[in-house]
Design an enzyme around this catalytic site. Structure first.
Site, mmCIF file in Angstrom:
data_model
loop_
_atom_site.group_PDB
_atom_site.id
_atom_site.type_symbol
_atom_site.label_atom_id
_atom_site.label_comp_id
_atom_site.label_asym_id
_atom_site.label_seq_id
_atom_site.Cartn_x
_atom_site.Cartn_y
_atom_site.Cartn_z
ATOM 1 N N CYS A 1 0.837 -1.212 0.000
ATOM 2 C CA CYS A 1 0.000 0.000 0.000
ATOM 3 C C CYS A 1 0.868 1.257 0.000
ATOM 4 C CB CYS A 1 -0.890 0.035 1.236
ATOM 5 S SG CYS A 1 -1.986 -1.369 1.373
HETATM 6 C C1 BEZ Z 1 0.628 -4.755 1.830
HETATM 7 O O1 BEZ Z 1 0.032 -3.713 1.581
HETATM 8 O O2 BEZ Z 1 1.840 -4.830 1.758
HETATM 9 C C2 BEZ Z 1 -0.133 -5.994 2.203
HETATM 10 C C3 BEZ Z 1 -1.300 -5.903 2.925
HETATM 11 C C4 BEZ Z 1 -1.971 -7.064 3.274
HETATM 12 C C5 BEZ Z 1 -1.468 -8.293 2.898
HETATM 13 C C6 BEZ Z 1 -0.302 -8.378 2.120
HETATM 14 C C7 BEZ Z 1 0.378 -7.209 1.793
#
Ligand code: BEZ
Length: 210
Positions: free
Chosen positions: A45
């Site tokens: 994100c």
């Molecule tokens: C991320 O944004 O890195 C993420 C969020 C939830 C699960 C896997 C990755």
């Protein structure tokens, strides 16, 4: 209830990094990209929000407002925003909805309980100035999205709204387009007097109209 293409995008009021926001009023006469993130302080994100901040001038050129969403409060978003600026080289330059009570996530079907019953999936909604849903995408939490692809789809949607054409696979700005099947050859002669190249009677290609 699932949202389908052509539906009116639900309106809502929710807190954001730019204060409380009423979605339809905020959107005004612009196109909108609304995209969700599983959680604050997550690595994928963080890269996505930096990527969209970098591309913001490209969205602006197309009269598109971008708005992110994560199911955490605005105080958490404000702390995370510092990390985004520091690590991605681009500070948030669009609002991030603080959907702490999952009001918007539920309205837009962003929680897929068999994937996770607490985190949102990576949803994307493209909404036109009439507030109609024109595209929806769902990515898993582990895959960062390709935001150049979103710009490409928006270019296609805006072109096909202006002309009776569709865009072929992998089309990019400036490449040939296709006369839509609902236009008869007789009408196509009036609309496209320069003619077209018919690879099949139903596959009529012309240069991209300006
Ligand atoms: C991320 O944004 O890195 C993420 C969020 C939830 C699960 C896997 C990755």
């Amino acid at each position: 209830m699932a949202l389908n293409l052509g539906d009116t995008a639900p309106d809502f009021t929710q807190d954001s990094t730019e204060g409380p926001l009423s979605f339809h009023a905020w959107a005004g006469d612009s196109w909108v990209v609304l995209f969700s993130h599983p959680k604050d302080f997550t690595p994928v994100c963080t890269t996505e929000l930096g990527a969209v901040a970098k591309l913001k001038p490209e969205f602006d050129k197309r009269n598109v407002k971008v708005i992110g969403l994560s199911v955490d409060p605005a105080t958490s978003h404000a702390e995370w925003a510092k990390d985004i600026a520091d690590t991605q080289g681009h500070a948030l330059n669009f609002p991030l909805i603080a959907d702490h009570d999952r009001k918007v996530a539920d309205l837009y079907g962003m929680i897929h309980p068999n994937a996770s019953d607490t985190l949102t999936v990576r949803s994307v909604f493209v909404i036109d100035p009439a507030k109609k849903l024109r595209l929806s995408l769902t990515y898993p939490a582990s895959t960062g999205r390709n935001f150049d692809e979103l710009l490409r789809v928006i270019d296609s949607l805006q072109l096909t709204d202006r002309h009776k054409v569709a865009t072929p696979a992998d089309w990019k700005q400036g490449e040939d387009v296709i006369i839509v099947p609902s236009v008869s050859d007789e009408d196509a002669r009036k609309l496209f007097p320069q003619g077209w190249k018919a690879e099949r009677p139903y596959l009529r290609k012309i240069a991209q109209p300006s």
